[in-house]
Scaffold this motif. Structure first.
Motif, mmCIF file in Angstrom:
data_model
loop_
_atom_site.group_PDB
_atom_site.id
_atom_site.type_symbol
_atom_site.label_atom_id
_atom_site.label_comp_id
_atom_site.label_asym_id
_atom_site.label_seq_id
_atom_site.Cartn_x
_atom_site.Cartn_y
_atom_site.Cartn_z
ATOM 1 N N UNK A 152 0.782 -1.204 0.061
ATOM 2 C CA UNK A 152 0.151 0.112 0.000
ATOM 3 C C UNK A 152 0.873 1.138 -0.021
ATOM 4 N N UNK A 153 1.819 1.417 -0.898
ATOM 5 C CA UNK A 153 2.886 2.420 -0.989
ATOM 6 C C UNK A 153 1.942 3.806 -1.247
ATOM 7 N N UNK A 154 0.937 3.958 -1.945
ATOM 8 C CA UNK A 154 0.201 5.252 -2.038
ATOM 9 C C UNK A 154 -0.323 5.838 -0.725
ATOM 10 N N UNK A 211 0.823 4.745 2.354
ATOM 11 C CA UNK A 211 1.986 4.760 3.511
ATOM 12 C C UNK A 211 3.113 5.430 3.410
ATOM 13 N N UNK A 212 3.596 5.687 1.927
ATOM 14 C CA UNK A 212 4.979 6.323 1.635
ATOM 15 C C UNK A 212 4.780 7.836 1.378
ATOM 16 N N UNK A 213 5.478 8.583 2.145
ATOM 17 C CA UNK A 213 5.178 9.948 2.163
ATOM 18 C C UNK A 213 6.638 10.790 1.909
ATOM 19 N N UNK A 214 6.746 11.740 1.143
ATOM 20 C CA UNK A 214 8.033 12.508 0.657
ATOM 21 C C UNK A 214 7.901 13.826 1.263
ATOM 22 N N UNK A 215 8.960 14.202 2.005
ATOM 23 C CA UNK A 215 9.112 15.513 2.391
ATOM 24 C C UNK A 215 10.329 16.205 2.040
ATOM 25 N N UNK A 216 10.253 17.450 1.536
ATOM 26 C CA UNK A 216 9.211 18.342 1.498
ATOM 27 C C UNK A 216 8.073 17.676 0.496
ATOM 28 N N UNK A 217 6.781 18.070 0.581
ATOM 29 C CA UNK A 217 5.598 17.549 -0.103
ATOM 30 C C UNK A 217 5.839 17.623 -1.670
ATOM 31 N N UNK A 227 4.671 18.283 -5.417
ATOM 32 C CA UNK A 227 3.320 18.639 -6.403
ATOM 33 C C UNK A 227 3.091 17.286 -7.357
ATOM 34 N N UNK A 228 4.009 16.780 -7.936
ATOM 35 C CA UNK A 228 3.824 15.466 -8.775
ATOM 36 C C UNK A 228 4.272 14.416 -8.015
ATOM 37 N N UNK A 229 3.229 13.512 -8.027
ATOM 38 C CA UNK A 229 3.721 12.126 -7.214
ATOM 39 C C UNK A 229 4.855 11.226 -7.923
ATOM 40 N N UNK A 230 5.756 11.108 -6.674
ATOM 41 C CA UNK A 230 6.771 10.334 -7.161
ATOM 42 C C UNK A 230 6.528 8.909 -7.712
ATOM 43 N N UNK A 231 7.328 8.440 -8.514
ATOM 44 C CA UNK A 231 7.205 7.118 -9.156
ATOM 45 C C UNK A 231 8.042 6.266 -8.307
ATOM 46 N N UNK A 249 9.822 8.781 3.628
ATOM 47 C CA UNK A 249 9.455 7.939 4.882
ATOM 48 C C UNK A 249 8.333 6.776 4.317
ATOM 49 N N UNK A 250 9.101 5.359 4.527
ATOM 50 C CA UNK A 250 8.064 4.294 4.010
ATOM 51 C C UNK A 250 7.270 3.746 5.124
#
Length: 622
Positions: A68-70, A72-78, A80-84, A109-110
């Protein structure tokens, strides 16, 4: 002789080898793998400085997968385009789509999304960090996010910091650093630079990391956040196996502050008024559905009929759904009603302005519609039985002494002859007339309550003669009968709370095991008294009713108004008949996120799938 012995020995050995090969047993296998995957190395290196690459590759010692990466995984700084984010055998590849900011610490952060491919052992709370500048920001803050009204922990919501301390920053620009809450509502925001911040939570519907829709759930803290740290120690455990431990020892660590931030999430009350839809579900009934509460009812003008005194109006509690019962059969027999309606509408400047719509209301068709009660038809189609007026009579055989009898109809009542409604009380085996009042419910014009001074333990008989009640459309009731008996005072328990920590206006709600409110009582001079409660397990909460309107009110960000405080009594209360329970309740004694009993929580903590002795045992970059 020696030669014969050697030959015989050789034959025996050959037979033994053949027998062994012919009886191959099932392999027993080794112990079950309980350890999570191990990070071998990363590209770029963990905590790399001056990084300009937008591609991150993390290599493991075994095949891995992402859960469920979409979410649980979050990138900071936020971003604009979702990472692949992809999995390639024993590697995870992250491709950032946005341009990298100069002199910034980036963290991916995974959470617990990384597991091994076979057993599903989670790596743990793994986060990868690099910097586009010459240093890594390492400060952290943490806390909990809960629902402001129910104190439920909120999972999967973004919590972030803003270094811009103006109130408009949350609306105009994205958050600086973000984290996501886990199943307990807990969050940890990492990679923070020294400074002062505001903290926010946002159910980010449009994925832009800023609050620009009133429908998005939010939370904000009135105080500034100043991250800091100090050296500290904590106890840790060396485990022998999953059930027993070897040693408890002290481990030094860096303690980051604040670690007890509490955010209460709420959704603002909508201020956009418009007509959602109109519907004519029956020939004699149509409804208007509005987006928010109507303080001013719309006005109607019939375009193909005379609207004067044509309707009985029925409103719901929120006044946003309005039903119109048509009195005149000449009107409701029309296939199409053409109506001009005038109502208040919210324009682009969020101001209420008059608006006029023209409606064409057609009769809604239903397939296989059920026949009304009592409606029958003979095969020769010559004899019909007139249907009766449907009525539901709420009269339980064992009735609570604080309840009333309710008559519920499916259409407005045009006439009610109370002389044909009889209530009797059994006194010394003799049925005697009992005085009563019958009143229309203030919140539902289709409901009527029969009120009386009920005597505990007494038996009652209610009868309604045929044709005592006439509906708006010509139907009348059939005969109705009901016997009921009041519970005795000894069937109940009484509950009293001595409450501290709330304002001058507050009320207590008593709930059952499903969280349904069953009773309500005002807090008067710090004391709430709830009489005649049925035995069983109950729960309680208190609402600090700041505006004294008798209900919980949400917050508003623009005016910086927090939602009204809700506190839960942290324990189940087991009531028994004839008990009087007196409880002291300091609502500030426990943090809010610890108050709601686990039995009432709908959001349960995720199960930890890794054993204590194996978790993080092989992690080099946690």
């Amino acid at each position: 002789m020696k030669s014969s012995f050697n030959a015989l020995l050789g034959i025996c050995i050959l037979i033994a080898i053949t027998w062994s090969c012919a009886n191959i047993g099932s392999p027993q296998g080794g112990p079950k793998d309980m350890t999570p995957p191990k990070v071998l190395y990363t590209e770029p290196a963990m905590n790399a400085y001056n990084n300009t690459k937008k591609k991150v590759v993390i290599h493991f010692d075994e095949f891995v997968k992402l859960d469920n990466a979409s979410e649980k995984v979050i990138v900071s700084p936020p971003q604009t385009q979702q990472p692949e984010i992809t999995v390639n055998g024993k590697s995870i590849v992250v491709k950032l789509q946005d341009s990298l900011k100069a002199n910034s610490t980036y963290s991916i952060d995974f959470s617990d999304a990384i597991t091994d491919n076979n057993e599903g052992n989670p790596l743990g709370n793994y986060a990868f960090t690099f910097s586009t500048g010459s240093h890594i920001d390492t400060l952290e803050v943490s806390g909990y996010l809960i629902d402001a009204e129910t104190l439920e922990p909120i999972k999967g919501t973004a919590v972030g910091l803003h270094s811009d301390l103006s109130d408009s920053a949350f609306i105009k620009s994205p958050l600086d650093r973000v984290a996501r809450t886990d199943s307990r509502g807990h969050f940890v925001i990492k990679g923070i630079a020294a400074g002062k911040y505001h903290v926010y939570a946002l159910k980010d519907v449009d994925q832009n990391s800023r609050f620009n829709q009133r429908s998005e759930a939010i939370a904000f803290n009135d105080s500034l956040i100043v991250p800091s740290f100090r050296p500290d120690v904590r106890q840790d455990t060396s485990w022998v196996d999953s059930l027993s431990f070897d040693t408890v020892f002290t481990r030094p660590y860096t303690h980051y502050y604040p670690d007890n931030i509490l955010l209460r999430s709420f959704t603002e009350k909508s201020i956009t008024q418009y007509l959602i839809k109109s519907e004519r579900s029956l020939p004699q009934l149509f409804a208007l559905f509005f987006a928010i509460r109507n303080d001013t009812l719309p006005t109607l003008r019939g375009l193909n009929f005379n609207e004067k005194n044509a309707f009985i109006v029925q409103k719901n509690a929120d006044n946003d759904t309005i039903l119109y019962w048509i009195k005149d059969s000449l009107i409701y027999k029309l296939d199409t009603l053409k109506i001009q309606t005038n109502y208040l509408f919210t324009d682009t400047l969020n101001k209420l302005i008059p608006r006029t719509d023209t409606l064409k209301l057609y009769i809604k068709k239903y397939k296989n519609a059920p026949k009304k009660e009592g409606e029958h038809k003979k095969k020769d189609d010559k004899l019909k039985i007139i249907p009766l007026l449907p009525v539901a009579m709420a009269t339980p055989s064992s009735m609570d002494i604080f309840d009333n009898i309710e008559l519920l109809f499916q259409e407005p009542i045009s006439k009610m002859d109370t002389s044909m409604i009889h209530l009797f009380e059994k006194v010394d085996s003799v049925w005697k007339p009992k005085p009563y009042l019958i009143r229309q419910d203030s919140s539902n014009i289709l409901a009527y309550n029969i009120l009386a001074e009920w005597d505990p333990g007494k038996e009652y008989n209610l009868s309604v003669d045929s044709m005592a009640i006439h509906g708006l459309y010509g139907l009348h009731n059939g005969p109705l009968f009901s016997n009921l008996k009041m519970k005795t005072v000894n069937d109940y328990a009484n509950l009293f709370f001595n409450i501290t920590g709330v304002g001058p206006h507050a009320f207590v709600e008593v709930m059952d095991a499903q969280g349904k409110v069953i009773r309500k009582a005002d807090v008067i001079k710090g004391r709430a008294s709830i009489y005649y409660l049925n035995p069983g397990k109950i729960y309680a909460r208190v609402i600090d009713d700041r505006n004294n309107n008798g209900k919980w009110d949400t917050g508003d960000y623009i005016t910086r108004r927090q939602p009204e405080e809700v506190y839960y009594y942290p324990h189940v209360i087991n009531l028994k008949a004839m008990w009087d329970i007196d409880q002291n309740w300091n609502v500030q004694e426990l943090p809010l996120y610890k108050q709601k009993p686990d039995e009432l929580k709908k959001q349960k903590p995720d199960q930890n799938k890794s054993k204590k002795y194996g978790q993080n045992s092989k992690n080099s970059y946690s």
